[in-house]
Design a protein around this motif. Structure first.
Motif, short mmCIF file in Angstrom:
data_model
loop_
_atom_site.label_atom_id
_atom_site.label_comp_id
_atom_site.label_asym_id
_atom_site.label_seq_id
_atom_site.Cartn_x
_atom_site.Cartn_y
_atom_site.Cartn_z
N VAL A 149 11.35 11.61 10.14
CA VAL A 149 9.95 11.00 10.61
C VAL A 149 9.19 10.71 9.34
O VAL A 149 8.48 9.53 9.14
N GLY A 150 9.06 11.78 8.30
CA GLY A 150 8.36 11.31 7.14
C GLY A 150 8.85 10.27 6.38
O GLY A 150 8.09 9.27 5.82
N THR A 151 10.29 9.83 6.23
CA THR A 151 10.82 8.97 5.30
C THR A 151 10.47 7.42 6.22
O THR A 151 10.06 6.68 5.47
N GLU A 152 10.38 7.50 7.47
CA GLU A 152 10.00 6.25 8.18
C GLU A 152 8.32 5.88 7.97
O GLU A 152 7.95 4.78 7.87
N GLU A 153 7.62 7.03 8.01
CA GLU A 153 6.35 7.01 8.00
C GLU A 153 6.06 6.07 6.37
O GLU A 153 5.05 5.42 6.27
N LYS A 154 6.70 6.96 5.50
CA LYS A 154 6.39 6.49 4.09
C LYS A 154 6.75 5.02 4.05
O LYS A 154 6.15 4.20 3.52
N LYS A 155 7.85 4.47 4.81
CA LYS A 155 8.14 3.14 4.63
C LYS A 155 7.02 2.13 5.27
O LYS A 155 6.82 1.10 4.89
N ALA A 156 6.62 2.81 6.41
CA ALA A 156 5.45 2.09 7.34
C ALA A 156 4.30 1.75 6.31
O ALA A 156 3.66 0.84 6.20
N LEU A 157 3.96 2.94 5.78
CA LEU A 157 2.78 2.65 4.84
C LEU A 157 2.83 2.09 3.54
O LEU A 157 2.19 1.27 3.34
N ASN A 158 4.26 2.04 3.00
CA ASN A 158 4.45 1.05 1.87
C ASN A 158 4.43 -0.47 2.36
O ASN A 158 4.16 -1.29 1.54
N TYR A 159 5.09 -0.71 3.60
CA TYR A 159 4.95 -2.04 4.14
C TYR A 159 3.49 -2.44 4.27
O TYR A 159 3.21 -3.59 4.11
N LEU A 160 2.69 -1.51 4.79
CA LEU A 160 1.26 -1.83 4.99
C LEU A 160 0.91 -2.26 3.55
O LEU A 160 -0.24 -3.19 3.64
N ASN A 161 0.85 -1.23 2.60
CA ASN A 161 0.45 -1.87 1.32
C ASN A 161 1.01 -2.98 1.02
O ASN A 161 0.11 -3.55 0.18
N ALA A 162 1.98 -3.49 1.03
CA ALA A 162 2.44 -4.67 0.83
C ALA A 162 1.81 -5.70 1.40
O ALA A 162 1.32 -6.52 0.95
N MET A 163 1.33 -5.46 2.50
CA MET A 163 0.53 -6.46 3.58
C MET A 163 -0.79 -6.59 2.70
O MET A 163 -1.51 -7.82 2.63
N LEU A 164 -1.28 -5.55 2.48
CA LEU A 164 -2.90 -5.33 1.81
C LEU A 164 -2.83 -6.05 0.37
O LEU A 164 -3.84 -6.78 0.12
N TYR A 165 -1.61 -5.87 -0.40
CA TYR A 165 -1.70 -6.59 -1.72
C TYR A 165 -1.53 -8.19 -1.41
O TYR A 165 -1.96 -8.93 -2.16
N LEU A 166 -0.86 -8.65 -0.23
CA LEU A 166 -0.65 -10.11 0.04
C LEU A 166 -2.23 -10.48 0.32
O LEU A 166 -2.47 -11.60 -0.15
N TYR A 167 -3.16 -9.71 1.26
CA TYR A 167 -4.31 -10.32 1.43
C TYR A 167 -5.26 -10.29 0.37
O TYR A 167 -6.03 -11.11 0.17
N LYS A 168 -4.94 -9.48 -0.84
CA LYS A 168 -5.53 -9.33 -1.84
C LYS A 168 -5.23 -10.61 -2.96
O LYS A 168 -5.94 -10.94 -3.75
N GLY A 169 -3.99 -11.31 -2.62
CA GLY A 169 -3.72 -12.26 -3.50
C GLY A 169 -2.74 -11.74 -4.52
O GLY A 169 -2.23 -12.61 -5.58
N GLU A 170 -2.23 -10.60 -4.47
CA GLU A 170 -1.49 -10.02 -5.51
C GLU A 170 -0.08 -10.12 -5.04
O GLU A 170 0.80 -9.31 -4.51
N LEU A 171 0.52 -11.26 -4.83
CA LEU A 171 1.66 -11.74 -4.18
C LEU A 171 2.94 -11.27 -5.02
O LEU A 171 3.84 -10.83 -4.28
N PHE A 172 2.92 -11.12 -6.28
CA PHE A 172 4.22 -10.53 -6.89
C PHE A 172 4.20 -9.01 -6.65
O PHE A 172 5.47 -8.73 -6.14
N LYS A 173 3.17 -8.38 -6.46
CA LYS A 173 3.22 -7.04 -6.22
C LYS A 173 3.72 -6.68 -4.78
O LYS A 173 4.55 -5.91 -4.45
#
Length: 387
Positions: A202-226
């Motif tokens: 469960v912890g591993t999947e939640e970590k993936k979910a939050l990293n995916y969410l952060n990838a979305m947040l970086y996209l919204y910021k315009g940090e596409l490479f990150k």
């Protein structure tokens, strides 16, 4: 003078003194406001700075806390800066330790010497920090942050602050989003991963979910490479299933579905690449899509997999991609929540999405993104997509 403006003044002072500085996020650990690094000989190293814009003198407890963080982070020195002064017990505790206390008089002299401000009690140019924006719920934010600071082992406090950030994300107030809230949201997720995502299924999947969410947040910021780097680290650029690329509209069991639980960032990248006329990136993603359909056919031919309505879905998906490339589909969905753990028969994660809650790519370009910075990052993104 607002406490956040005071931090910015201190940050500017240390920059003018030759330090490289980074303002930290309030939901992060340790109560440190600024991380400063000095890269020249003799004083080279890391310095942790805490700012206190107080009416009363600063006592011993915050200095003791700062000292503890300095030891755990192996910093050269902890520096507490205030506009007021320090109690006798605070001064006594700091003696003989790698702690420096800068009171209001000393700070005033330093600011005059480095031409930062004539008076630390004067109001500098208005800060743009999200906490002082007109429509931001500052009292609620401070309350939620304070609960975390008081009980960092309580996961629910982090969840409540995350829900608050989600609410602000959905409001699409650009003055709030582009002035630090997304950075704070990302830092909160990173802190939650570090504290609560244990080495379990469960912890591993939640970590993936939050990293995916952060990838979305970086996209919204315009940090596409990150954002693309994080998606690559999640292994979402390999063995892509076309079903996962299309956010909605597909055939299953003879019915026409509208399901937007798990739109993936690659379809959003197509939208962005089209907006910036980045044809090399579009070609790479299209190649990955074709590889995904070929993989499905291969598995179907060997009996390893069954993909219902293959021809119908492939045509539907081709039309979806064509709509993107013809600027008929320009919306980037905003997640409203996520679930991680055992979903149906398998461990995984999925997000909740509302079809009516989106960013239009042109809204992001106009309100959030630095066009030139994005253009400069496109070749680096091409390298990651090619791996």
């Amino acid at each position: 003078m607002d406490g956040y403006i005071f931090e910015e003044l201190v940050n500017t002072l240390f920059q003018k003194m030759g330090f490289e500085t980074e303002l930290t996020n309030k939901s992060g650990d340790g109560g440190v406001d600024i991380i400063a690094r000095y890269n020249k000989p003799i004083f080279r190293g890391k310095y942790l700075i805490q700012c206190k814009y107080w009416e009363n003198q600063v006592g011993e407890p915050p200095i003791r806390d700062l000292y503890g963080v300095c030891l755990s982070d192996q910093a050269n020195k902890g520096i507490l800066v205030t506009n007021s002064g320090f109690t006798d017990s605070a001064l006594s505790f700091s003696e003989g330790k790698n702690i420096e206390l800068i009171d209001g008089d000393t700070l005033q002299k330093l600011m005059k010497e480095y031409d930062v401000s004539r008076d630390i009690n004067s109001n500098p140019n208005k800060s743009t920090h999200f906490t002082i924006q007109e429509n931001f719920e500052l009292d609620k934010y401070r309350y939620l942050v304070k609960r975390i600071e008081n009980e960092r082992r309580e996961a629910n406090h982090y969840i409540k602050l995350r829900e608050f950030f989600f609410e602000n994300l959905l409001k699409k107030d650009w003055d709030i989003l582009r002035n630090g809230l997304l950075d704070e949201f990302i830092a909160l997720n990173e802190e939650y991963i570090k504290r609560f995502c244990k080495n379990t299924k469960v912890g591993t999947e939640e970590k993936k979910a939050l990293n995916y969410l952060n990838a979305m947040l970086y996209l919204y910021k315009g940090e596409l490479f990150k954002s693309v780097e994080m998606i690559s680290d999640l292994n979402l650029l390999k063995k892509i299933h076309p079903f996962a690329l299309m956010p909605h509209w597909y055939y299953f069991d003879g019915t026409f579905r509208n399901d937007i639980r798990n739109p993936i960032i690659l379809s959003y990248l197509l939208i962005i690449f089209r907006a910036f006329e980045f044809n090399d990136g579009i070609k790479l993603i299209q190649e990955k899509i074709d590889e995904g359909f070929d993989e499905i056919l291969r598995k179907m031919s060997t009996g390893l997999s069954f993909f219902p309505y293959y021809d119908e879905n492939k045509e539907l998906f081709s039309n979806f991609i064509e709509d993107i490339l013809n600027s008929q589909f320009e919306d980037i969905f905003i997640p409203t929540d996520y679930e991680a753990g055992k979903i149906l028969k398998y461990y995984g994660y999925e997000f909740s999405w509302d079809e009516g809650v989106t960013f239009n790519v042109n809204e992001l370009i106009d309100n959030m993104w630095d066009r030139e910075k994005i253009k400069e990052s496109l070749n680096d993104i091409k390298v990651v997509l090619s791996l």
